[in-house]
Enzyme design. Sequence first.
Site, short mmCIF file in Angstrom:
data_model
loop_
_atom_site.label_atom_id
_atom_site.label_comp_id
_atom_site.label_asym_id
_atom_site.label_seq_id
_atom_site.Cartn_x
_atom_site.Cartn_y
_atom_site.Cartn_z
N GLU A 3 0.84 -1.21 0.00
CA GLU A 3 0.00 0.00 0.00
C GLU A 3 0.87 1.25 0.00
O GLU A 3 0.47 2.28 -0.52
CB GLU A 3 -0.96 0.00 1.20
CG GLU A 3 -2.11 -0.99 1.08
CD GLU A 3 -3.12 -0.67 -0.05
OE1 GLU A 3 -3.38 0.51 -0.30
OE2 GLU A 3 -3.62 -1.63 -0.69
N LYS A 31 1.51 2.39 -3.40
CA LYS A 31 0.32 2.76 -4.19
C LYS A 31 0.19 4.28 -4.13
O LYS A 31 -0.69 4.83 -3.44
CB LYS A 31 -0.91 2.07 -3.58
CG LYS A 31 -2.12 2.02 -4.47
CD LYS A 31 -3.26 1.24 -3.85
CE LYS A 31 -4.51 1.33 -4.71
NZ LYS A 31 -5.67 0.69 -4.12
N GLY A 62 -3.07 -3.58 -10.35
CA GLY A 62 -4.13 -3.22 -11.31
C GLY A 62 -4.54 -1.77 -11.16
O GLY A 62 -4.71 -1.06 -12.15
N ASN A 63 -4.69 -1.32 -9.92
CA ASN A 63 -5.09 0.08 -9.69
C ASN A 63 -4.01 1.06 -10.13
O ASN A 63 -4.30 2.06 -10.80
CB ASN A 63 -5.36 0.31 -8.19
CG ASN A 63 -6.74 -0.10 -7.75
OD1 ASN A 63 -7.11 0.12 -6.61
ND2 ASN A 63 -7.54 -0.69 -8.61
N THR A 117 -4.11 -11.61 -11.15
CA THR A 117 -3.50 -12.87 -10.67
C THR A 117 -3.94 -13.25 -9.26
O THR A 117 -3.44 -14.22 -8.71
CB THR A 117 -1.97 -12.77 -10.70
OG1 THR A 117 -1.56 -11.72 -9.79
CG2 THR A 117 -1.43 -12.48 -12.09
N LEU A 134 -14.43 0.08 -12.83
CA LEU A 134 -13.66 1.02 -13.65
C LEU A 134 -12.76 1.88 -12.78
O LEU A 134 -12.07 2.76 -13.28
CB LEU A 134 -14.61 1.92 -14.45
CG LEU A 134 -15.70 1.23 -15.25
CD1 LEU A 134 -16.53 2.26 -16.02
CD2 LEU A 134 -15.11 0.21 -16.22
N LYS A 135 -12.79 1.64 -11.47
CA LYS A 135 -12.07 2.52 -10.55
C LYS A 135 -10.57 2.25 -10.58
O LYS A 135 -10.14 1.11 -10.43
CB LYS A 135 -12.57 2.33 -9.12
CG LYS A 135 -13.99 2.80 -8.93
CD LYS A 135 -14.35 2.97 -7.47
CE LYS A 135 -14.48 1.67 -6.73
NZ LYS A 135 -15.09 1.82 -5.41
N ASN A 143 -7.09 5.30 -1.89
CA ASN A 143 -7.69 5.53 -3.21
C ASN A 143 -8.19 6.97 -3.38
O ASN A 143 -9.24 7.20 -3.98
CB ASN A 143 -8.85 4.55 -3.46
CG ASN A 143 -8.38 3.11 -3.37
OD1 ASN A 143 -7.24 2.80 -3.70
ND2 ASN A 143 -9.23 2.23 -2.91
N GLU A 145 -14.88 -10.12 0.20
CA GLU A 145 -15.60 -9.21 -0.72
C GLU A 145 -16.78 -9.95 -1.37
O GLU A 145 -17.80 -9.34 -1.66
CB GLU A 145 -14.65 -8.67 -1.81
CG GLU A 145 -13.61 -7.69 -1.30
CD GLU A 145 -14.07 -6.22 -1.31
OE1 GLU A 145 -15.28 -5.97 -1.50
OE2 GLU A 145 -13.22 -5.34 -1.12
N GLU A 153 -19.43 -0.22 -1.32
CA GLU A 153 -18.56 0.31 -0.27
C GLU A 153 -18.94 -0.27 1.11
O GLU A 153 -18.40 0.15 2.13
CB GLU A 153 -18.67 1.83 -0.22
CG GLU A 153 -17.95 2.53 -1.35
CD GLU A 153 -16.44 2.54 -1.16
OE1 GLU A 153 -15.97 2.93 -0.09
OE2 GLU A 153 -15.74 2.11 -2.09
#
Length: 400
Positions: free
Chosen positions: A98, A101, A133-134, A154, A166-167, A177, A209, A269
């Site tokens: 993180e 990121k 990915g983000n 992966t 799409l985020k 984020n 999730e 969320e």
Amino acid sequence: VTSNLSIENSLSSRTSIPQSPPSVHHPIQREIRFGNFTYPYVVADNGWSSLGTTLAQLNVDRFFVVADAGIPAHLRERVKRTLASVAPSVVIDLKSTERRKRLSVVADLAEEFIREGATRRSCVVALGGGLVGNVTGLLASLLFRGIRLVHLPTTLLAVSDSTLSLKQAVNAGDIKNALGCFYPPVLVWSDIRILQDLPASHVRGALCEVAKNVLAIVPERYDELVSLARPNADYSQAELIRIIDLCITAKSRVMVHDACEVRSGLVLEYGHTVGHAIELTSGGSVSHGYAIGLGMLVAAEISVKLGHLNRNNADKHTEILTRIGAPIQAPADVHRNSVIRCVIHDNKRGYLTTRPTAIPMVLLRSLGEAIHTDGFPLCRVPVKLVSESLDVVYRTCGRT
Ligand SMILES: NC(=O)c1ccc[n+]([C@@H]2O[C@H](COP(=O)([O-])OP(=O)(O)OC[C@H]3O[C@@H](n4cnc5c(N)ncnc54)[C@H](O)[C@@H]3O)[C@@H](O)[C@H]2O)c1
């Protein structure tokens, strides 16, 4: 295997997959539709040759790959060979934490790719978990104001959640984020065999999730998930496919008319207000999925205290997380005062006008039914109540 995917190169263009029954090689082959955006989404079974065929349709001059430094070496090499058979490839490894990121990392990658000759005909490829990915998604959206993005997820979480969105975003300050945009890929492609080799803790995290989707969106699949889930996280390919399919159904239900997740999609969320705070406070030692699981327990407790959710439905949160093998208590070194400090910076602030002493949260009235305020699936919650409700995940000791 020849792929029948058709891929075009434009943000607004339609991508289409001729309807065909899922084959052995592509147990999942769907067109994902969020608002006006569509993209092909494939989970193949040893489908590297069909990935090459599909990528060849992109007609790229070069692939610029951001590869998760934590993926198995054989997987990195397999993908590299596949891409190289289509076009020259530049691969940069990114350590997936993180702390990495960040916008500075996106900028460094962009500089490197430009030095290596990126053009508008190039394609950025994210090979890794949700974090890579983000970061890569945001990079693709910024490079030359947007070049094509291919996700090769992966981790189960990236396959079943972050690429069904799409985020794209990176963290800023204490906010997860906080800097980002909405940007569609031209293709999402994974392989079921990758998912079967994942460490059990990754699979459990992703299942949190999935549990969120069930509790907040598709409660009619609660019994199915409970009977499927097992704490050792050892799932057959067929079971993984059912899990991914469940997520496609749930996410499509709330995002088909809300691609940017600002209305009905906000329900995704659920558990994230406290979950993100736990994840950030832990410095990454509590995975995203586990943190969301804990966040849902706190959200359910708040809703019970406010008189909305009944205890039986709150208990179903605990039951499903236990079946998954996910933690239902926060670790000792994640201090609840720090969690609360993070909670008040949650990125959903501003959807509703609130006093500084309250925050907007997704709360459920019953399973699959969020409480709405001013048209948003959000509820104003006093920070004090969030703080008290943390008790539910800090039962084992009186930590501060
Ligand atoms: N865009 C969205 O809508 C969305 C949704 C959910 C999560 N996310 C983001 O995704 C991130 C979490 O994603 P994640 O759970 O995939 O975690 P991750 O990307 O942080 O990866 C977790 C770990 O798994 C390793 N890894 C990746 N693939 C592997 C493989 N095949 N085998 C073994 N190890 C592997 C990584 O190196 C890393 O150490 C968070 O940053 C979260 O904010 C975004």
